[in-house]
Design an enzyme around this catalytic site. Structure first.
Site, PDB file in Angstrom:
ATOM      1  N   ARG A  58       1.133  -1.119  -0.025  1.00 29.80           N
ATOM      2  CA  ARG A  58      -0.162  -0.051   0.269  1.00 29.80           C
ATOM      3  C   ARG A  58       1.310   1.232  -0.198  1.00 29.80           C
ATOM      4  NH1 ARG A  58      -2.318   3.566   3.557  1.00 29.80           N
ATOM      5  NH2 ARG A  58      -4.432   3.877   3.367  1.00 29.80           N
TER       6      ARG A  58
ATOM      7  N   SER B 103     -11.895  -3.942   2.746  1.00 30.63           N
ATOM      8  CA  SER B 103     -12.373  -2.587   4.144  1.00 30.63           C
ATOM      9  C   SER B 103     -13.858  -2.472   4.249  1.00 30.63           C
ATOM     10  CB  SER B 103     -11.604  -1.830   3.777  1.00 30.63           C
ATOM     11  OG  SER B 103     -10.041  -1.785   3.950  1.00 30.63           O
TER      12      SER B 103
ATOM     13  N   LYS C   5      -3.681   6.803   8.950  1.00 30.62           N
ATOM     14  CA  LYS C   5      -4.408   7.239   7.750  1.00 30.62           C
ATOM     15  C   LYS C   5      -5.056   8.327   8.006  1.00 30.62           C
ATOM     16  CE  LYS C   5      -7.889   4.753   4.955  1.00 30.62           C
ATOM     17  NZ  LYS C   5      -8.527   3.543   4.341  1.00 30.62           N
TER      18      LYS C   5
END
Length: 209
Positions: free
Chosen positions: A40, A109, A138
Site C-alpha cells: 500500500r 475494507s 490514515k
C-alpha cells in the site's frame, strides 16, 4: 495458490522506513512471523508501484507468503499478485473478481455492519475491519469501530475478519479474543528499529492467546 494465513498481516508504508529498503524490511518481518503482506504505497507513481510489486512478489513467493496489492487491480494483474485489497470507494468487488479470477484473494475494507454483509454476499475472501482503534497512519480514517463491533461481527460473518487500525503489542491480545482471524499492522512494524524482533513479539502474543 498460496493458502492464506491472515493472522499477522503487514501493510506497507515506506514513509515510516527512514530510508531503509522496503524489500529488506519486509523480508525481516516475514522472518519474524508476518504471514501476509499488502503493498500500500499511495504516493508511488504507477511505474514505481509496479517495480516494487514485482520485486516483492518474487521475494514473497519464494518465502511462501501471499502478496496483496492495495487498490490497483492493474498492478495486481501485471505482477500476478496473490490478491487485491479494495476500499469502499475502489473498483466494485464483482468487477475485480471477474478480472482477477476465483483463485485470487480479494479483501474489502469495511466500517459498518451493512458493508460487512454486502462484502460477504459479493464474495470477498476476507473483510478488513477498519479502524478498530484510532490510527495515526490514515488521516481520513472513519471513527474507530471498537472491539465490541468486531466481536459482534464475528458472530454473524462467516468469512475471515482482519482487524486493522492502531493495533500494537499492548492490544493485540484483545483483538485475538474477539475471534478475529488476523490483525493488520503498519506502524507497529514499519519503521521500528528491529522489525524482525517486533514481528516475533506480535507472533508470540497471537499464538499464546
Amino acid at each position: 495458490m498460496i493458502t492464506p494465513d491472515y493472522s499477522l498481516y503487514l501493510v506497507t508504508d515506506r514513509s515510516l522506513l527512514k530510508g531503509w529498503s522496503l524489500l529488506d524490511e519486509v523480508r525481516k518481518a516475514v522472518k519474524g512471523g508476518v504471514s501476509m503482506v499488502q503493498l500500500r504505497e499511495k504516493e508511488a507513481s504507477s511505474r514505481e508501484f509496479y517495480e516494487l510489486a514485482q520485486a516483492l512478489q518474487a521475494e514473497l513467493r519464494e518465502l511462501g507468503v501471499p502478496l496483496l496489492i492495495n487498490d490497483r487491480l492493474d498492478i495486481a494483474l501485471a505482477v500476478d499478485a496473490d490478491g487485491l485489497h479494495l476500499g469502499q470507494d475502489d473498483l466494485p468487488l464483482p468487477v475485480a473478481r471477474s478480472l482477477l479470477g476465483k483463485e485470487k484473494i480479494i479483501g474489502l475494507s469495511i466500517n459498518k455492519r451493512e458493508e460487512a454483509r454486502a462484502g460477504e454476499k459479493m464474495g470477498a475472501d476476507y473483510l478488513g475491519v477498519s479502524p478498530v482503534f484510532s490510527t495515526p497512519t490514515k488521516a481520513d480514517a472513519p471513527p474507530a469501530t471498537g472491539l465490541e463491533f468486531l466481536a459482534s461481527l464475528r458472530q454473524e460473518i462467516k468469512i475471515p475478519l482482519v482487524a486493522i487500525g492502531g493495533i500494537n503489542k499492548e492490544n493485540l491480545k484483545m483483538i485475538k479474543e474477539t475471534g478475529a482471524d488476523g490483525a493488520a499492522v503498519i506502524s507497529a512494524l514499519m519503521g521500528t528499529s528491529d522489525i524482525e524482533g517486533e514481528a516475533r513479539k506480535l507472533r508470540q502474543i497471537w499464538e499464546r492467546n
